[in-house]
Scaffold this active site. Structure first.
Site, PDB file in Angstrom:
ATOM      1  N   ASP A   1       0.847  -1.193   0.000  1.00 35.32           N
ATOM      2  CA  ASP A   1       0.000   0.000   0.000  1.00 35.32           C
ATOM      3  C   ASP A   1       0.878   1.237   0.000  1.00 35.32           C
ATOM      4  O   ASP A   1       2.063   1.180  -0.322  1.00 35.32           O
ATOM      5  CB  ASP A   1      -0.923  -0.045   1.220  1.00 35.32           C
ATOM      6  N   THR A   2       0.279   2.341   0.351  1.00 32.18           N
ATOM      7  CA  THR A   2       0.962   3.625   0.421  1.00 32.18           C
ATOM      8  C   THR A   2       2.291   3.526   1.165  1.00 32.18           C
ATOM      9  O   THR A   2       2.389   2.832   2.164  1.00 32.18           O
ATOM     10  CB  THR A   2       0.050   4.608   1.166  1.00 32.18           C
TER      11      THR A   2
END
Length: 425
Positions: free
Chosen positions: A239-240
């Site tokens: 993810d981020t």
């Protein structure tokens, strides 16, 4: 593991930097505005500290080495900048570039593909000293979106444009791409940003979507299939990415970058580009005794609706940082009224807070920075790395929820303390 509240489980662990070998009572929080404003009281060669994350989601044991390695490289890049005298905002940008360049992260190179099979990225950066912010959303054809966000921040600090126009701090889509190119950031074709891993994940996701849409299945069966496929197809794995930094002058900065959700609708912008949602950085002032920096990760929609980065930063002004972050994650995120309709609230944060301190022994002319760093997540796992300018190498860790707990309904929280010292003339 200890039970600190009534929800499923909380994991607590305190790890320290190599230099944190002395009792905390050795330092006293005696920073004042007068000390900050007086040039003669500025500490010399205080150093700096960086904390990075490679996403809150699911990190398989088989790829643990790769996740940790990219965090180590990102920490080293930031520390190299700090040792050379760079400010926090420059160091945090360097860390993000390294994270974006890794094919194992969902940011920059190797980002998730959207429904149209294209890569659109989000990124933002905040400077705690000036409080300026720069961000891009749904930008394509740029290898390192954080460089565009940083350029926007720098341009805004120069003041108004011709005819008194206000410079932009947040650009999206084609306009963001064209602005970046016009400011010297080279374009990169979307097909070159895709990796073999991201392309194969896109093909698997597309087949599963077509199968799901072609079947007359009930809501419960569809939901179960979607949840089980998250870890299988890779969309839940990464993810981020983000970082928080404090520099040799005590300034803080934070940054975040993301390729967004797999199979997202074209034009979708996640928390990584939203003010107060993806990152936050704020130097200490009269109202706030601590400097704070935060970077988030997880489900963008959940993080946007709770403005989690800014909420965590505000919570860090409490005396007990660990307890404050625990309560913020529980009350402002998991149990947030803005997410009452959600079965699972998925996200994670890395947090840094610091204050100038005076060492009472053995010499009163020794000043430094006391740094507290924490990470917390409601996802299955979160990969982090941290390093001070005095360390020879970075430390990395994959934090995981305790066995038997339910992601999105419980959380883990860990962290440590670091002292950075300098001599006052």
């Amino acid at each position: 593991m200890i039970g600190l509240s009534s929800y499923a489980a909380v994991m607590e662990s305190l790890t320290s930097c190599a230099e944190e070998q002395q009792p905390s009572s050795f330092m006293t929080n005696s920073w004042s505005k007068n000390q900050e404003s007086s040039g003669s009281q500025r500490p010399k060669c205080v150093g700096g500290f960086v904390l990075v994350h490679a996403g809150a989601g699911y990190h398989s044991e088989s790829k643990a080495k790769e996740y940790k390695h990219v965090c180590k490289r990102a920490c080293q890049r930031a520390v190299d900048q700090l040792r050379a005298g760079a400010l926090a905002v420059e160091a945090v940008t360097a860390a993000l570039v390294e994270l974006e360049d890794s094919p194992f992260t969902n940011a920059g190179m190797g980002s998730n593909l959207n429904l149209s099979g294209e890569i659109e990225c989000d990124a933002s950066i905040m400077d705690g000293k000036s409080l300026h912010f720069g961000a891009v959303g749904a930008i394509g054809g740029i290898k390192n979106p954080v460089l565009v966000a940083n350029c926007l921040l720098n341009e805004a600090q120069k003041g108004k444009l011709s005819a008194g126009r206000i410079p932009p701090c947040f650009l999206v889509g084609r306009g963001a791409h064209d602005w970046a190119v016009s400011h010297g950031i080279p374009p990169c074709p979307s097909e070159k940003m895709a990796t073999r891993f991201s392309l194969s994940a896109y093909k698997r996701n597309k087949r599963k979507m077509e199968l799901a849409e072609g079947m007359d299945a009930g809501l419960k069966q569809t939901k179960k299939r979607r949840q089980s496929s998250e870890n299988e197809n890779g969309s839940g794995c990464l993810d981020t990415v983000g970082a928080v930094v404090v520099d040799l002058e005590g300034n803080v900065a934070a940054a975040v970058s993301s390729g967004g959700l797999a199979m997202k609708h074209p034009g979708r912008v996640g928390q990584a580009a939203h003010y107060g949602c993806g990152c936050w950085a704020e130097n200490a002032c009269n109202m706030n005794p601590y400097s704070t920096a935060v970077s988030t990760s997880g489900c963008g929609e959940h993080l946007i609706r709770t403005v989690l980065a800014r909420e965590c930063s505000a919570a860090m002004q409490s005396e007990d940082a660990h307890q404050a972050l625990l309560e913020a994650m529980q009350n402002k995120f998991i149990s947030s009224p803005f997410l009452a309709s959600e079965d699972r609230v998925l996200g994670g944060v890395i947090v840094l807070r610091c204050c100038r301190c005076v060492e009472t022994q053995p010499s009163p002319n020794i000043q430094g920075i006391l740094v507290e760093f924490l990470w917390s997540h409601t996802t299955e796992s979160m990969c982090v790395g941290y390093m001070s300018a005095q360390d020879s190498k970075a430390k990395t860790h994959i934090s995981r929820l305790p066995p038997g707990t339910v992601p999105g309904q419980s959380l883990a929280i860990e962290g440590g303390v670091c002292r950075l010292k300098g001599v006052v003339d």
